[in-house]
Design a protein around this motif. Sequence first.
Motif, mmCIF file in Angstrom:
data_model
loop_
_atom_site.group_PDB
_atom_site.id
_atom_site.type_symbol
_atom_site.label_atom_id
_atom_site.label_comp_id
_atom_site.label_asym_id
_atom_site.label_seq_id
_atom_site.Cartn_x
_atom_site.Cartn_y
_atom_site.Cartn_z
ATOM 1 N N ALA A 70 -33.399 35.510 -44.244
ATOM 2 C CA ALA A 70 -34.853 36.164 -44.481
ATOM 3 C C ALA A 70 -35.348 35.773 -45.898
ATOM 4 N N GLN A 71 -34.387 35.599 -46.646
ATOM 5 C CA GLN A 71 -34.870 35.171 -48.276
ATOM 6 C C GLN A 71 -35.334 33.621 -48.295
ATOM 7 N N ALA A 72 -34.612 32.779 -47.312
ATOM 8 C CA ALA A 72 -34.868 31.332 -46.980
ATOM 9 C C ALA A 72 -36.405 31.289 -46.610
ATOM 10 N N ARG A 73 -36.541 31.940 -45.771
ATOM 11 C CA ARG A 73 -38.227 31.939 -44.999
ATOM 12 C C ARG A 73 -39.075 32.653 -45.977
ATOM 13 N N GLU A 74 -38.654 33.646 -46.917
ATOM 14 C CA GLU A 74 -39.682 34.095 -47.871
ATOM 15 C C GLU A 74 -39.977 32.885 -48.939
ATOM 16 N N TYR A 75 -39.134 32.260 -49.264
ATOM 17 C CA TYR A 75 -39.112 31.131 -50.294
ATOM 18 C C TYR A 75 -39.762 30.112 -49.830
ATOM 19 N N GLY A 76 -40.047 29.880 -48.489
ATOM 20 C CA GLY A 76 -40.545 28.697 -47.922
ATOM 21 C C GLY A 76 -39.558 27.582 -47.449
ATOM 22 N N LEU A 77 -38.050 28.082 -47.655
ATOM 23 C CA LEU A 77 -37.169 27.096 -47.399
ATOM 24 C C LEU A 77 -36.621 26.800 -46.042
ATOM 25 N N LEU A 78 -37.007 27.856 -45.143
ATOM 26 C CA LEU A 78 -37.100 27.879 -43.756
ATOM 27 C C LEU A 78 -38.781 27.839 -43.155
ATOM 28 N N GLY A 79 -38.763 27.525 -42.035
ATOM 29 C CA GLY A 79 -39.939 27.762 -41.440
ATOM 30 C C GLY A 79 -40.860 26.456 -41.543
ATOM 31 N N GLU A 80 -42.306 26.741 -41.434
ATOM 32 C CA GLU A 80 -43.269 25.583 -41.452
ATOM 33 C C GLU A 80 -43.299 24.923 -42.634
ATOM 34 N N ARG A 81 -43.533 23.534 -42.630
ATOM 35 C CA ARG A 81 -43.800 22.652 -43.828
ATOM 36 C C ARG A 81 -42.998 23.130 -44.890
ATOM 37 N N ILE A 82 -41.874 22.779 -45.015
ATOM 38 C CA ILE A 82 -40.625 23.130 -45.852
ATOM 39 C C ILE A 82 -40.961 22.383 -47.199
ATOM 40 N N LEU A 83 -41.053 23.128 -48.510
ATOM 41 C CA LEU A 83 -41.534 22.543 -49.667
ATOM 42 C C LEU A 83 -42.627 21.478 -49.501
ATOM 43 N N GLY A 84 -43.611 21.901 -48.808
ATOM 44 C CA GLY A 84 -44.781 21.182 -48.636
ATOM 45 C C GLY A 84 -44.756 19.854 -48.168
ATOM 46 N N THR A 85 -43.845 19.771 -47.413
ATOM 47 C CA THR A 85 -43.492 18.223 -46.396
ATOM 48 C C THR A 85 -44.036 18.546 -44.944
ATOM 49 N N ILE B 133 -30.949 35.144 -53.509
ATOM 50 C CA ILE B 133 -31.176 33.889 -53.368
ATOM 51 C C ILE B 133 -31.643 33.046 -54.721
ATOM 52 N N ASP B 134 -31.785 33.984 -55.811
ATOM 53 C CA ASP B 134 -32.271 33.439 -56.992
ATOM 54 C C ASP B 134 -30.834 32.894 -57.730
ATOM 55 N N GLU B 135 -29.859 33.832 -57.490
ATOM 56 C CA GLU B 135 -28.558 33.190 -58.204
ATOM 57 C C GLU B 135 -28.095 31.875 -57.498
ATOM 58 N N TYR B 136 -28.257 31.764 -56.191
ATOM 59 C CA TYR B 136 -27.854 30.516 -55.628
ATOM 60 C C TYR B 136 -28.790 29.325 -56.218
ATOM 61 N N ILE B 137 -30.244 29.814 -56.229
ATOM 62 C CA ILE B 137 -30.854 28.414 -56.707
ATOM 63 C C ILE B 137 -30.560 28.126 -58.301
ATOM 64 N N ALA B 138 -30.030 29.197 -59.116
ATOM 65 C CA ALA B 138 -29.782 29.020 -60.333
ATOM 66 C C ALA B 138 -28.361 28.081 -60.472
ATOM 67 N N ARG B 139 -27.808 27.992 -59.370
ATOM 68 C CA ARG B 139 -26.700 26.969 -59.520
ATOM 69 C C ARG B 139 -26.869 25.645 -58.550
ATOM 70 N N ASP B 140 -28.091 25.243 -58.622
ATOM 71 C CA ASP B 140 -28.613 24.138 -57.991
ATOM 72 C C ASP B 140 -28.779 24.293 -56.556
ATOM 73 N N GLY B 141 -28.828 25.275 -56.031
ATOM 74 C CA GLY B 141 -29.146 25.729 -54.682
ATOM 75 C C GLY B 141 -30.594 25.110 -54.123
ATOM 76 N N TYR B 142 -30.582 24.636 -53.005
ATOM 77 C CA TYR B 142 -31.649 24.167 -52.285
ATOM 78 C C TYR B 142 -32.212 22.973 -52.937
ATOM 79 N N ALA B 143 -31.700 22.414 -54.279
ATOM 80 C CA ALA B 143 -31.940 21.082 -54.927
ATOM 81 C C ALA B 143 -31.537 19.971 -53.654
ATOM 82 N N ALA B 144 -30.456 20.009 -53.025
ATOM 83 C CA ALA B 144 -30.189 19.115 -52.269
ATOM 84 C C ALA B 144 -30.927 18.880 -51.067
ATOM 85 N N LEU B 145 -31.551 20.098 -50.704
ATOM 86 C CA LEU B 145 -32.706 19.767 -49.646
ATOM 87 C C LEU B 145 -34.034 19.091 -50.300
#
Length: 596
Positions: free
Chosen positions: A251-266, A131-143
């Motif tokens: 599983a990685q997205a859940r671990e990073y808080g990008l899936l699940g409850e209150r995503i990115l503090g929202t 997931i870190d490599e995806y984030i390094a290429r602007d991954g989850y910035a759109a979300l």
Amino acid sequence: MAQINNYILVCGGTGCRASHSAEIIDALKNALEAAGLAEQVQVIRTGCFGFCEQGPIVKIVPDNTFYVSVKPEDSEEIVREHILKGRKVERLLFVAPDTGKHVSDSKHMEFYKPQIRIALRNCGFIDPENIDEYIARDGYAALGKALEMQPDQVIREIIDSGLRGRGGGGFPTGLKWKITREVQAEQKYVVCNADEGDPGAFMDRSILEGDPHSVIEAMAVNGYCTGASKGLIYIRAEYPLAIERLRTAIAQAREYGLLGERILGTDFSFDIEIRYGAGAFVCGEETALIHSMEGRRGEPTVKPPFPSESGYKGYPTNVNNVETYANIPPIILRGAKWFASIGTERSKGTKVFALAGKVNNVGLIEVPMGTTLREVIFNIGGGIKNGKKFKAVQTGGPSGGCLTEKHLDIPIDYDNLLASGSMMGSGGMIVMDEDDCMVSVAKFYLEFTVDESCGKCTPCRIGNKRLLEILERITRGQGTEEDIDELENLAHVIKDSSLCALGQTAPNPVLSTLENFREEYLAHVRDKWCPAHRCRDLMSYVIDPRVCKGCSLCSRMCPANAISGVLKQPYAIDQAHCIKCGTCLEKCKFGAICIK
């Protein structure tokens, strides 16, 4: 920690894995360890590079050297010569067929030059399980950006981009999201249709294998916009690698808080589950797909109501396919105007195609809408194999039609393909040459759709079976000219009266081949002859006594014992026993055997 000076990217898609790319990765790591370079050079398994004909692919970064058809035993030489000594291994470089010269950088290959990779932007560049490599290429910035906007603003951006569904129907994506958002309900669902079942198609699978996080991110954006808190990915169970990488990514997205409850503090909460299909082609239709996920028989229903109003378990459900989702993050980050500037007036952006068949460069490509078939087949595809003549190209899979030389300069978009008697479909593109029988091609696709019909409606269940029976008679040499008229009339009736898109489009291969290759049908029924020598009942293998040397090789190799004769005298084939396998033609060293 030692500084990494080089990266070695190795294709880890299904095709290259089947050609031992996993062993190449291990061999490269061992060679680097032996050379004391394990800390300075990192080997990364990526998704599909797209150039499947030349796989397995190994790419060296930062100099972008592109090695093709690599074997595990080449790994030591790559490390010794390229990494240690800075010399390219020329024998592993791609050779341009037009110039005969080595091309070291993919940017200078005709296969890649015309492509614009949006949906495939990360495939072949990142480790899909990191997931870190995806984030390094602007991954989850759109979300993150979407969560700072109002849902209606995000939907307006998707509408303005002109993105249409890439699963085949071409319905405006933003409009579908808007309809789902406007329906009031206590629960809503977002669905990813990953049930890619077209023969020769591997677009969605490659995206999921090479960039699963892009789909997860886009589904989360969809959930935020439509008011859904749950996502479902419906994927056929025979895609084990895609499933494995999806599970890891979720599983990685859940671990990073990008899936699940209150995503990115929202206040937005959203999660995804995977549901498995059993390989039913009809479940690519969204209502049949939903029934399958509910544990019911995969059959379509009459619309309306549409899934956006009443879908999974009766709740509003937004269904998009993999490629559609893969376009969402770049649109949000780069803007609707950027995406709309690519393509044609009514078909914006790019389209991913699985280019297959009798073409030199088989692979996965992404080109702007409006690119011509000629450019795809002869520039990107490198022309027809073995110098044969182009005959037809089937677009849209079993639901599409066969286009001919007169269609080569038509810009590829939704409307032009429909007007030409074919369709975009999900993106399958199968090229045929002069040796293909178009009657047999129509029969092949109809065999597929007859087998895959759910049987719910009479026109599809019985009508397509009757079409197939007529085609079988024609290819056996038992057809009549009346059969051709009946074939055409019945095909139109089925198109007009079937319940879902499978039945409505199943006659397309028949109608398009009748339109463009009627003379082949007439040859089959009038002359009892197959011009392409493909229909076994309409062909015979014969030995020319003037050329035959009487070596007996054909007789010895014939599995049916249909060839007899005396040594050093011309041999003969007993047509009553010949099974028309072609072994004699293949083995004869003197060209004495021909097809009539």
